[in-house]
Design an enzyme around this catalytic site. Structure first.
Site, PDB file in Angstrom:
ATOM      1  N   LYS A 203      30.163 -16.396   3.967  1.00  0.00           N
ATOM      2  CA  LYS A 203      31.269 -15.482   4.295  1.00  0.00           C
ATOM      3  C   LYS A 203      31.696 -15.682   5.748  1.00  0.00           C
ATOM      4  O   LYS A 203      30.844 -15.755   6.640  1.00  0.00           O
ATOM      5  CB  LYS A 203      30.844 -14.026   4.045  1.00  0.00           C
ATOM      6  CG  LYS A 203      31.923 -13.002   4.433  1.00  0.00           C
ATOM      7  CD  LYS A 203      31.688 -11.641   3.810  1.00  0.00           C
ATOM      8  CE  LYS A 203      30.701 -10.772   4.502  1.00  0.00           C
ATOM      9  NZ  LYS A 203      31.032 -10.426   5.912  1.00  0.00           N
TER      10      LYS A 203
ATOM     11  N   GLU B 201      37.424  -4.660   4.855  1.00  0.00           N
ATOM     12  CA  GLU B 201      36.630  -3.617   5.531  1.00  0.00           C
ATOM     13  C   GLU B 201      37.527  -2.672   6.324  1.00  0.00           C
ATOM     14  O   GLU B 201      38.353  -3.113   7.142  1.00  0.00           O
ATOM     15  CB  GLU B 201      35.599  -4.275   6.465  1.00  0.00           C
ATOM     16  CG  GLU B 201      34.745  -3.242   7.190  1.00  0.00           C
ATOM     17  CD  GLU B 201      33.446  -3.803   7.765  1.00  0.00           C
ATOM     18  OE1 GLU B 201      33.135  -4.988   7.567  1.00  0.00           O
ATOM     19  OE2 GLU B 201      32.731  -3.008   8.417  1.00  0.00           O
TER      20      GLU B 201
ATOM     21  N   ASP C 197      25.421 -10.242   8.523  1.00  0.00           N
ATOM     22  CA  ASP C 197      24.989 -10.303   9.927  1.00  0.00           C
ATOM     23  C   ASP C 197      24.831  -8.894  10.507  1.00  0.00           C
ATOM     24  O   ASP C 197      24.448  -8.725  11.664  1.00  0.00           O
ATOM     25  CB  ASP C 197      25.913 -11.189  10.780  1.00  0.00           C
ATOM     26  CG  ASP C 197      27.353 -10.740  10.788  1.00  0.00           C
ATOM     27  OD1 ASP C 197      27.670  -9.736  10.133  1.00  0.00           O
ATOM     28  OD2 ASP C 197      28.168 -11.401  11.467  1.00  0.00           O
ATOM     29  N   SER C 198      25.066  -7.869   9.654  1.00  0.00           N
ATOM     30  CA  SER C 198      24.672  -6.503  10.014  1.00  0.00           C
ATOM     31  C   SER C 198      23.155  -6.460  10.194  1.00  0.00           C
ATOM     32  O   SER C 198      22.610  -5.473  10.711  1.00  0.00           O
ATOM     33  CB  SER C 198      25.108  -5.512   8.932  1.00  0.00           C
ATOM     34  OG  SER C 198      24.674  -5.946   7.664  1.00  0.00           O
TER      35      SER C 198
HETATM   36  O1  KIV Z   1      27.269  -7.843   7.577  1.00  0.00           O
HETATM   37  C1  KIV Z   1      27.531  -7.043   6.669  1.00  0.00           C
HETATM   38  O2  KIV Z   1      26.707  -6.230   6.276  1.00  0.00           O
HETATM   39  C2  KIV Z   1      28.875  -7.110   6.097  1.00  0.00           C
HETATM   40  C3  KIV Z   1      29.417  -5.985   5.263  1.00  0.00           C
HETATM   41  C4  KIV Z   1      30.698  -6.327   4.638  1.00  0.00           C
HETATM   42  C5  KIV Z   1      28.561  -5.303   4.325  1.00  0.00           C
HETATM   43  O3  KIV Z   1      29.553  -8.048   6.335  1.00  0.00           O
END
Ligand code: KIV
Length: 259
Positions: free
Chosen positions: A114, A184, A46-47
């Site tokens: 995730k 993270e 979701d980045s």
């Molecule tokens: O959204 C994302 O990019 C992530 C990171 C752990 C890479 O969750």
């Protein structure tokens, strides 16, 4: 490089000491390049919100955006494990909503979803999805969807009680059925202890060398984003190359040299 990565063989790969190499993708061409490069897991993170859509926070996007990009990425992935982030409010409200949304991702080609954090509800959701047959990856430490309460970009697990809490959450996520956990921005020694105590692999991002795998945002390593994070290594300067190509094209058109 030729091994097939499946949600069900991650524990075995950890036992064999294989490092899991993970990157994000939000579009078809990037996904295809990463897959062909032998990346083990491709995450539609979701980045996407910050990196690809120019928004300030990950909580500004929802299921519509994530599904659209997941479908594009899935067309480019043949070998890697394809995972997707469940966006803000797609799982934090109820088990029913979480199952419905995770199933949409699963049907759209994700092999794992995730989720951030390990609240009681989140743990129940992990259990439920696992029981249904949808593999879940946990995400602890700095969890961007909670930036409002934990502080944007703030390292987690620095105090004894916070470290203990993250350690405990990791254990509970494994117990609930998670197939891996992203750690993270936590101290390297905490990540190392968690990694040693779990059967499932840990995937670090700003969490030191001892995690079972590493994940970064592709645009960061390619040099497409501004240099901001200390734990990111830039393996290319594609942004600069694109800028140069655009400027060369503009010059040649203005000088009547092209076409
Ligand atoms: O959204 C994302 O990019 C992530 C990171 C752990 C890479 O969750």
């Amino acid at each position: 490089m030729n091994k097939t990565i499946q949600a069900s063989n991650l524990v075995e790969l950890k036992k064999q000491g294989e490092k899991l190499v993970c990157l994000t993708a939000y579009d078809f061409p990037t996904a295809k390049i990463l897959d062909e490069a032998g990346i083990d897991m491709i995450l539609v993170g979701d980045s996407l919100a910050n990196v690809f859509l120019g928004l300030d926070n990950t909580y500004e996007i929802g299921m519509t955006e994530m599904l659209y990009h997941l479908r594009a990425v899935s067309r480019g992935v043949k070998r890697a494990l394809l995972a997707v982030d469940m966006p803000f409010l797609s799982y934090q409200v109820s088990i029913k909503e979480a199952v419905k949304n995770a199933a949409e991702f699963y049907r759209a080609g994700a092999q794992a979803v995730k989720l951030e954090g390990a609240s009681e509800l989140t743990l129940e959701i992990v259990e439920k999805l696992t029981e249904i047959g949808i593999p879940v990856i946990g995400h602890l430490g700095y969890t961007p969807q909670s930036a409002g309460t934990i502080g944007k970009g703030k390292i987690q697990g620095k105090t004894d009680s916070s470290a203990k809490n993250i350690f405990e959450q990791a254990r509970k996520l494994e117990e609930a059925g998670a197939i891996a956990i992203v750690l993270e921005m936590i101290p390297a020694d905490l990540a190392s202890q968690i990694t040693k105590s779990l059967k499932i692999p840990t995937i670090g991002i700003g969490a030191g060398l001892d995690c079972d795998g590493q994940i970064l945002v592709s645009d960061d390593i390619f040099g497409m984003t501004e240099k901001k994070l200390s734990f990111v290594k830039r393996y290319a300067e594609i942004g600069k190359e694109m800028n140069k190509a655009a400027m060369d094209f503009a010059q040649e058109v203005r000088d009547k040299k092209f076409p």
